[in-house]
Design an enzyme around this catalytic site. Structure first.
Site, PDB file in Angstrom:
ATOM      1  N   GLN A  90      -5.605   0.888   2.990  1.00 24.25           N
ATOM      2  CA  GLN A  90      -7.026   0.525   3.110  1.00 24.25           C
ATOM      3  C   GLN A  90      -7.206  -0.951   3.444  1.00 24.25           C
ATOM      4  O   GLN A  90      -8.270  -1.535   3.209  1.00 24.25           O
ATOM      5  CB  GLN A  90      -7.767   0.880   1.822  1.00 24.25           C
ATOM      6  CG  GLN A  90      -7.951   2.360   1.602  1.00 24.25           C
ATOM      7  CD  GLN A  90      -8.716   3.040   2.732  1.00 24.25           C
ATOM      8  OE1 GLN A  90      -9.564   2.434   3.382  1.00 24.25           O
ATOM      9  NE2 GLN A  90      -8.403   4.316   2.980  1.00 24.25           N
ATOM     10  N   SER A  91      -6.192  -1.562   4.025  1.00 22.26           N
ATOM     11  CA  SER A  91      -6.234  -2.990   4.338  1.00 22.26           C
ATOM     12  C   SER A  91      -7.266  -3.322   5.412  1.00 22.26           C
ATOM     13  O   SER A  91      -7.247  -2.765   6.507  1.00 22.26           O
ATOM     14  CB  SER A  91      -4.848  -3.455   4.797  1.00 22.26           C
ATOM     15  OG  SER A  91      -4.913  -4.736   5.377  1.00 22.26           O
ATOM     16  N   ASN A  92      -8.140  -4.273   5.108  1.00 23.18           N
ATOM     17  CA  ASN A  92      -9.062  -4.797   6.111  1.00 23.18           C
ATOM     18  C   ASN A  92      -8.302  -5.554   7.190  1.00 23.18           C
ATOM     19  O   ASN A  92      -8.629  -5.479   8.374  1.00 23.18           O
ATOM     20  CB  ASN A  92     -10.079  -5.739   5.456  1.00 23.18           C
ATOM     21  CG  ASN A  92     -10.942  -5.049   4.429  1.00 23.18           C
ATOM     22  OD1 ASN A  92     -11.588  -4.059   4.718  1.00 23.18           O
ATOM     23  ND2 ASN A  92     -10.945  -5.576   3.216  1.00 23.18           N
ATOM     24  N   VAL A  94      -5.181  -5.126   8.268  1.00 16.88           N
ATOM     25  CA  VAL A  94      -4.478  -4.233   9.199  1.00 16.88           C
ATOM     26  C   VAL A  94      -5.473  -3.608  10.170  1.00 16.88           C
ATOM     27  O   VAL A  94      -5.218  -3.543  11.384  1.00 16.88           O
ATOM     28  CB  VAL A  94      -3.699  -3.147   8.432  1.00 16.88           C
ATOM     29  CG1 VAL A  94      -3.208  -2.062   9.386  1.00 16.88           C
ATOM     30  CG2 VAL A  94      -2.521  -3.767   7.689  1.00 16.88           C
TER      31      VAL A  94
END
Length: 345
Positions: A90-92, A94
């Site tokens: 859920q990385s912003n 990435v």
């Protein structure tokens, strides 16, 4: 020194350092600086503003774009032809990197810790939409991403690619410089709108954003204090990480500055059960801000930082009269299953 002279001197500094920072602009700036008119804060004694970096007009927004604009310029200079980075699914960061790669017509490999999730939602869904390639470490230790980024990059080199590897979460000196530019931007907005902040408040994960605000504040000799709420590591470790990144970024600007952990105050106590795990305190803060201001925070970063800020305001623990909260984005995480499990609405 007169106000006019001070302004001229600061503008000269802005012009000088902006020229030293490479940047491939992807979005429209400045992002809005908006006052919270309805959110009850310390009986109305405290003035609260939102710096809306969630409204950055590229890649579904979020201030990770600021750092990536600088890293993209560096990648172009190095003639890189693919990107490798990583974090959690859920990385912003990435998701934003995948958007940058798509816009440049370049491959992007996202390295995620753990195993592939069963649900394709939130930022993970967007990263897939941006056509990123995925590599999972099959190790639940977040630090496993670091070594796997290096492995993936080396494999790509052996295949004839020229990868541009970005550390987990985008926490590197080059990325820090993008957030220095955000300081310049806010300073100019405050002058135009007649806002005089005592403190800047933000969520702190990997430390790159805070490092940029710390460095930029010192470059312009601004009087405001920068305060962070950790959403990841222990507060002391985060302060040291921020200081190290700020020092490294200062070197890129040809400055022999060494920041100490004490220069980067970080508050803890609002992480909940851990990084990326929604908490009831964050849920309450998100609901409170949404219902008072129509502003949506996220459960991983800004929701937890706002929980800490509101707690201090409600308890009248702050001496500050005017605060600017940096809304770093992250709303896609609001639409993943993990968040829906804790919301009451």
């Amino acid at each position: 020194m007169t106000i006019e002279t001070e302004f001229v001197n600061k503008q000269a500094l802005i012009n000088h350092y902006t020229k030293l920072i490479p940047r491939h602009v992807l979005a429209h700036y400045p992002t809005p600086l908006l006052r919270a008119n309805c959110l009850a804060t310390a009986g109305g004694a405290v003035e609260l503003w939102f710096k809306r970096d969630d409204l950055i007009s590229f890649g579904f927004g979020g201030n990770k774009i600021r750092g990536l604009e600088v890293m993209l310029a560096d990648a172009i200079r190095q003639h890189a032809n693919c990107f490798v980075t990583g974090a959690g699914v859920q990385s912003n960061h990435v998701r934003a990197t995948a958007a940058v790669a798509a816009q440049q017509g370049l491959p992007c490999t996202a390295v995620y810790w753990g195993k592939p999730p069963t649900a394709v939602d939130g930022n993970y869904r967007l990263s897939r939409l941006f056509n990123a390639n995925f590599h999972f470490t099959h190790d639940d230790d977040r630090a496993s991403v670091d070594s796997h980024i290096s492995l993936v990059a080396e494999n790509l080199r052996q295949q004839g690619y020229r990868p541009y590897a970005i550390p987990r979460g985008g926490a590197c000196a080059m990325g820090v410089l993008g957030h220095v530019l955000a300081v310049f931007e806010l300073y100019q907005q405050c002058l135009c709108q007649g806002v005089g902040p005592d403190a800047i408040v933000l969520a702190v994960g990997s430390g790159g954003t805070y490092a940029g605000w710390l460095l930029g504040t010192k470059l312009l000799k601004l009087s405001w204090t920068v305060l962070g709420f950790t959403v990841s590591r222990e507060a002391d470790a985060v302060s040291q990480q921020v200081a190290d990144l700020a020092s490294q970024a200062a070197t890129l600007l040809q400055l022999d500055w060494r920041f100490q952990a004490s220069d980067a105050p970080v508050y803890g106590g609002f992480i909940g059960q851990g990084y990326g795990i929604p908490s009831s305190e964050a849920a309450d803060a998100i609901q409170r801000v949404a219902q008072a201001e129509g502003v949506l925070l996220d459960p991983v970063y800004t929701g937890k930082a706002m929980a800490g800020l509101l707690h201090g305001l409600d308890k009248q623990q702050w001496r500050y009269k005017t605060l600017v909260f940096i809304h770093t984005g992250g709303e896609p995480a609001f639409f993943c299953g993990q968040w829906r499990m804790v919301t009451s609405t």
